[in-house]
Design an enzyme around this catalytic site. Structure first.
Site, PDB file in Angstrom:
ATOM      1  N   HIS A 377       0.798  -1.232   0.000  1.00  0.00           N
ATOM      2  CA  HIS A 377       0.000   0.000   0.000  1.00  0.00           C
ATOM      3  C   HIS A 377       0.827   1.277   0.000  1.00  0.00           C
ATOM      4  CE1 HIS A 377      -4.019  -1.801   0.810  1.00  0.00           C
ATOM      5  NE2 HIS A 377      -3.286  -2.764   1.340  1.00  0.00           N
ATOM      6  N   LYS A 568      -8.268  13.957   5.094  1.00  0.00           N
ATOM      7  CA  LYS A 568      -7.409  12.763   5.028  1.00  0.00           C
ATOM      8  C   LYS A 568      -6.409  12.899   6.163  1.00  0.00           C
ATOM      9  CE  LYS A 568      -6.392  14.089   0.717  1.00  0.00           C
ATOM     10  NZ  LYS A 568      -6.425  12.916  -0.160  1.00  0.00           N
ATOM     11  N   ARG A 569      -5.613  11.844   6.430  1.00  0.00           N
ATOM     12  CA  ARG A 569      -4.580  11.994   7.438  1.00  0.00           C
ATOM     13  C   ARG A 569      -3.658  13.158   7.083  1.00  0.00           C
ATOM     14  NH1 ARG A 569      -4.275   7.895  11.491  1.00  0.00           N
ATOM     15  NH2 ARG A 569      -2.396   9.044  12.105  1.00  0.00           N
ATOM     16  N   LYS A 574       0.932  14.571   1.519  1.00  0.00           N
ATOM     17  CA  LYS A 574      -0.424  14.887   1.064  1.00  0.00           C
ATOM     18  C   LYS A 574      -0.621  16.391   0.845  1.00  0.00           C
ATOM     19  CE  LYS A 574      -2.386  10.875   3.515  1.00  0.00           C
ATOM     20  NZ  LYS A 574      -3.094  10.030   2.527  1.00  0.00           N
ATOM     21  N   THR A 676      -8.443   6.906  -1.616  1.00  0.00           N
ATOM     22  CA  THR A 676      -9.804   6.375  -1.759  1.00  0.00           C
ATOM     23  C   THR A 676     -10.834   7.457  -1.448  1.00  0.00           C
ATOM     24  OG1 THR A 676      -9.510   5.484   0.478  1.00  0.00           O
ATOM     25  CG2 THR A 676      -9.348   3.932  -1.346  1.00  0.00           C
ATOM     26  N   LYS A 680     -14.662   8.588  -3.145  1.00  0.00           N
ATOM     27  CA  LYS A 680     -15.904   8.909  -2.425  1.00  0.00           C
ATOM     28  C   LYS A 680     -16.444  10.254  -2.891  1.00  0.00           C
ATOM     29  CE  LYS A 680     -13.916   6.329   1.328  1.00  0.00           C
ATOM     30  NZ  LYS A 680     -13.051   6.420   2.526  1.00  0.00           N
TER      31      LYS A 680
HETATM   32  O1  CJW Z   1      -3.480   2.780   1.790  1.00  0.00           O
HETATM   33  C1  CJW Z   1      -4.625   3.196   1.068  1.00  0.00           C
HETATM   34  C2  CJW Z   1      -4.200   4.018  -0.131  1.00  0.00           C
HETATM   35  C3  CJW Z   1      -3.358   5.208   0.324  1.00  0.00           C
HETATM   36  C4  CJW Z   1      -2.196   4.725   1.173  1.00  0.00           C
HETATM   37  C5  CJW Z   1      -2.737   3.884   2.328  1.00  0.00           C
HETATM   38  C6  CJW Z   1      -1.650   3.349   3.191  1.00  0.00           C
HETATM   39  O2  CJW Z   1      -1.478   5.836   1.672  1.00  0.00           O
HETATM   40  O3  CJW Z   1      -2.888   5.908  -0.815  1.00  0.00           O
HETATM   41  O4  CJW Z   1      -5.359   4.487  -0.804  1.00  0.00           O
HETATM   42  C7  CJW Z   1      -5.387   1.947   0.664  1.00  0.00           C
HETATM   43  O5  CJW Z   1      -4.690   1.231  -0.299  1.00  0.00           O
HETATM   44  N1  CJW Z   1      -1.731   3.214   4.503  1.00  0.00           N
HETATM   45  C8  CJW Z   1      -0.566   2.705   4.905  1.00  0.00           C
HETATM   46  N2  CJW Z   1       0.212   2.524   3.873  1.00  0.00           N
HETATM   47  N3  CJW Z   1      -0.458   2.927   2.783  1.00  0.00           N
HETATM   48  C9  CJW Z   1      -0.232   2.407   6.271  1.00  0.00           C
HETATM   49  C10 CJW Z   1      -1.195   2.465   7.261  1.00  0.00           C
HETATM   50  C11 CJW Z   1      -0.880   2.198   8.587  1.00  0.00           C
HETATM   51  C12 CJW Z   1       0.418   1.866   8.947  1.00  0.00           C
HETATM   52  C13 CJW Z   1       1.395   1.798   7.949  1.00  0.00           C
HETATM   53  C14 CJW Z   1       1.071   2.072   6.616  1.00  0.00           C
HETATM   54  C15 CJW Z   1       0.761   1.605  10.277  1.00  0.00           C
HETATM   55  C16 CJW Z   1       2.065   1.279  10.606  1.00  0.00           C
HETATM   56  C17 CJW Z   1       3.029   1.203   9.599  1.00  0.00           C
HETATM   57  C18 CJW Z   1       2.700   1.470   8.283  1.00  0.00           C
HETATM   58  C19 CJW Z   1       2.451   1.013  12.029  1.00  0.00           C
HETATM   59  O6  CJW Z   1       3.563   0.520  12.269  1.00  0.00           O
HETATM   60  O7  CJW Z   1       1.646   1.300  12.945  1.00  0.00           O
END
Ligand code: CJW
Length: 836
Positions: A377, A568-569, A574, A676, A680
């Protein structure tokens, strides 16, 4: 604490669960509501808490789900269906009631039933806490996937963690983010069913002992471990209008009985309680990081806990029906890993097969690599998980041994393919050498999986060209793209009933389960009467959003203005900062009297910053300070309003997306894997202003470039410019940007807080600025001017809005799931048994 002793087994009568179907009419709903409210919950008319009315309604709805849940499970069992498991550390479910009613076909009758009782559904629904068991896009995607799988009648089970505390609640104090714990389970969760009969035991610590089994084969076994229990809680996942109810199984950690008995009796009461707490801590809280890893031991414990509990659960069910014959296991089961977070599955499945089910390495490896699939992701280096070898050695010693063995065998394959290329072997090793050797979890996931996918076309291409290039050269057949989506049940039919009603009036209701049918709206963009009605719905939705903004932020949004939204976050990539620079520019134009042909604008920005991400927190503070100066300036008046909307979450988006005109998708190209939120907004008739990043590219392809406000460098141009990036020259040459920087630097937005934005200012001026904010400023401004001009022409804008919704068919997770199923899972659609 509840005791986990075995209860005496019963022999149930055959007709124990043989009941007539529950009524799906207003009368039955009213009767059930009264019974639950009066008897089960023990309330009467003096009770004023919406919570009990909510609970009574949910219990009635849940009964109806329960019938279909069983009918679905029996059908899967009868068909001996191949099944998929979606393993994710996050499921950002939001509220369940509205979606359950919609999917059960009760969204008409439930409000009527409540009306009979003098109650209002909308008010009661507000009593439900969001299940905020995720950070952002990745967690919400998992939730949308479950809805679509159930709607497509695919036998897919979600596996996750039942965090006691979900995503923190965000409040804003003096412009700063303050985090508060989200104890979402405090009042209970009527949607979940605890299933102690499927408890699993999870090991930590200890060491490996080698021994010869009865056949004289050398085997490993994990001994002296400190164990915890994984207790499953099941949540029903109804499909839309099809009788299917799938399962989301969430694990809670609990101490084992031995802890209690052994140590209590030894007179070690405090130690025993402390150990018990340590066990129960594992599932206490969600890590609030989005796209950046925490590196904390507890997080690795959570990851292994989920992986092991879920795999053991599936293996136990397999053995329950097939005994120890695993010859068809890989034919019947597939696990999809949501990023590397559950990637302990690779060594854990090997361990379970070898140490507990007596497989040899080769057979175990064959099964493992035929059943695991991995979704990536993100390309951001700070999000790529690596765990210290040292931590693995103490926490999961048996897994580390297996990882070393996987590495040795796979590096031998690399050496056969590229003889003598030791540099490549070093690069591709599962272990990153150095003063603190690390396990590279993404590489582990790739090596152990038969499929590796990215989440949008650009992202998947960049993976094979960059981050995973070596692996793509070794195994090109593993790599594929699966562009994300969102579920149209929640994100159009559920959250935007007015627009959904208008759409169904024109093209029927088929679009809800077949979103490509929205294309039939396109010709209606030329129909002035339809445009009028479309604009009227949008206006109502803007009024609704304006009321929410007024309640939360005490600021008036006028529905005639352009509603310009970025939620968004908060993350540098971003570029909420670019957005606020544009806002400052608009303010500057008003102040210098350049407001001829002005288009009034209401800017809403919302999102949470990871608590340790200081730059993101400063950006929130800057947005709040800019908002305060602008909103309080009488000369600005209704021309420009700015708010930072606190505690952005799933339920807030259900009001925000329908009320938005302009969707801000302005990440530095190449950084947002997909996005995403962009989908929406599009579905709800917002027009996008965006870069060529993630799924924006595909959105623009679908809607046509005349209905999308494009700006900024492409991913390739970003790479190219990085070498000679010189923001000082850009600022000096651009009067508008120079003036914006001047306002920032003279402390106009922080008069009594000197220096607090220095780091932000320095970042914009830094030639090493990874996010190239200054590089895209001019182009962003021009796109914003075009957007304002288009909005002024109301007919043109409404046409663009309709065409955006009409072109959003591709971005349904139904399409996404069909793609996963065709290329990766290969499941059959199974109809549930009828509820007679
Ligand atoms: O995933 C979405 C994408 C978006 C992307 C997000 C994402 O940034 O563009 O639409 C669905 O595919 N989230 C993370 N990577 N990409 C993500 C989320 C939580 C995380 C992490 C990465 C938590 C940790 C580490 C990496 C952690 O250690 O707590």
């Amino acid at each position: 604490m509840m005791s986990r002793k075995e209860t005496k087994a019963l022999t149930p009568l055959p007709n124990l669960t043989d009941l007539p179907p529950l009524g799906m009419d207003v009368h039955s709903l009213v009767e059930d509501f009264r019974r639950y409210y009066t008897y089960t919950l023990g309330r009467d008319r003096h009770c004023r808490s919406a919570h009990y009315a909510y609970s009574a309604l949910v219990l009635g709805v849940r009964d109806r789900l329960m019938e279909r849940w069983k009918a679905t499970r029996y059908a899967y069992e009868a068909a001996d269906a191949r099944q998929a498991y979606y393993l994710s550390l996050e499921f950002l479910m939001g509220r369940t009631l509205g979606n359950a009613l919609l999917n059960l076909g009760l969204s008409g009758d439930a409000p009527l039933a409540l009306q009979c009782l003098g109650l209002e559904l909308e008010e009661i629904a507000e009593a439900e806490h969001d299940a905020g068991l995720g950070n952002g896009g990745l967690g919400r995607l998992a939730a949308c996937f479950l809805d679509s799988c159930a709607t497509l009648k695919l036998p897919v089970t979600g596996y996750g963690i039942r965090y006691e505390y979900g995503m923190f609640r965000q409040t804003i104090v003096d412009g700063h983010q303050v985090e508060e714990p989200d104890h979402w389970l405090r009042e209970g969760n009527p949607w979940e069913i605890e299933r102690p009969e499927y408890i699993q035991r999870i090991r930590f610590g200890g060491r490996t002992e080698f021994y010869r089994d009865r056949d004289g084969v050398l085997r490993g076994r994990w001994v002296d471990s400190r164990d915890v229990l994984a207790v499953p809680f099941d949540i029903p996942i109804p499909g839309y209008d099809n009788g299917t109810v799938n399962t989301l199984r969430l694990w809670k950690s609990e101490a084992t009985e031995e802890f209690d008995l052994g140590e209590f009796n030894a007179g070690l009461y405090p130690e025993s309680v402390a150990a018990k707490n340590a066990a129960e801590n594992i599932t206490m809280v969600l890590y609030p990081n989005d796209a950046s890893e925490s590196g904390k031991e507890l997080r690795l414990r959570q990851q292994y806990f989920l992986a092991s509990a879920s795999l053991q659960d599936v293996l136990a069910r397999w053995i329950g029906t097939n005994g120890e014959d695993f010859s068809r296991f890989a034919e019947k089961n597939v696990f999809q890993l949501n990023d590397t977070h559950p990637s302990c599955c690779v060594p854990e499945l090997m361990r379970l097969l070898m140490d507990e089910h007596r497989f040899g390495w080769d057979q175990a490896w064959k099964i493992t690599t035929a059943t695991l699939a991995y979704t990536n992701h993100t390309l951001l280096p700070e999000a790529l998980e690596k765990w210290p070898v040292r931590l693995f050695r103490t926490l999961l010693p048996r897994l580390l041994e297996i990882i070393y063995e996987i590495n040795a065998r796979y590096l031998a394959e690399v050496a056969r393919r590229w003889p003598g290329d030791t540099e490549r072997q070093r690069r591709m090793s599962l272990i990153e050498e150095g003063p603190e050797p690390m396990v590279r979890m993404a590489y582990l996931a790739i090596v152990g999986s038969f499929s590796v996918n990215g989440v949008a076309a650009l992202h998947s291409r960049l993976l094979t060209e960059g981050l995973f290039r070596d692996f793509y050269e070794l195994w090109p057949e593993k790599f594929n793209n699966k562009t994300n989506g969102v579920t149209p049940r929640r994100w159009l039919a559920g959250c935007n009933p007015a627009l959904a009603g208008l759409i169904s009036e024109k093209i029927g209701e088929g679009w809800v389960a077949d979103l490509f049918q929205l294309a039939r709206l396109a010709p209606l963009a030329d129909d002035p009467e339809f445009r009028e009605r479309w604009a009227e719905v949008k206006r109502q939705n803007k009024e609704h959003l304006a009321r929410m903004v007024k309640d939360e932020c005490r600021i008036d949004f006028h529905p005639d203005a352009l509603f310009d939204v970025q939620v968004k976050r908060i993350h540098e990539y971003k570029r909420q900062l670019l957005n606020i620079l544009h806002v400052i520019h608009l303010y500057d134009r008003i102040k210098r009297g350049e407001s001829d042909g002005w288009v009034d604008r209401c800017v809403l920005i919302g999102g949470k910053a990871a608590p340790g991400y200081l730059m993101a927190k400063s950006i929130i503070k800057l947005i709040n300070n800019v908002a305060q100066v602008i909103n309080e300036d009488p000369e600005v008046g209704g021309k420009l309003k700015v708010v930072f909307f606190p505690d952005y979450r799933v339920t807030a988006m259900e009001v925000i997306a329908p009320g938005t005109d302009l969707s801000e998708q302005i990440s530095t190209a190449g950084k947002e894997a997909s996005g995403t939120g962009n989908m929406k907004f599009m579905m709800n008739g917002a027009v996008t202003i965006g870069t060529l990043d993630g799924a924006n590219i595909e959105i623009r392809e679908e809607v046509g470039d005349e209905n999308f406000f494009l700006f900024g460098l492409s991913a390739e141009q970003v790479q190219e410019r990085r070498r000679s990036y010189d923001p000082e020259t850009i600022i000096a040459a651009d009067d508008d940007l120079r003036r914006v920087m001047q306002l920032l630097e003279c402390g106009h937005f922080n008069q009594f807080e000197p220096g607090i934005f220095d780091a932000i200012i320095a970042a914009i001026r830094n030639p090493g600025d990874m996010w190239m904010t200054a590089a895209d400023f001019r182009s962003y401004l021009e796109a914003q001017r075009e957007a304002a001009a288009a909005y002024k022409d109301r007919e043109r804008w409404t046409r663009m809005s309709i065409l955006n919704t009409a072109a959003s068919g591709k971005f349904s997770t139904d399409r996404t799931m069909i793609d996963y199923n065709r290329d990766i899972w290969r499941l059959e659609q199974i109809s549930p048994f009828p509820v007679k």
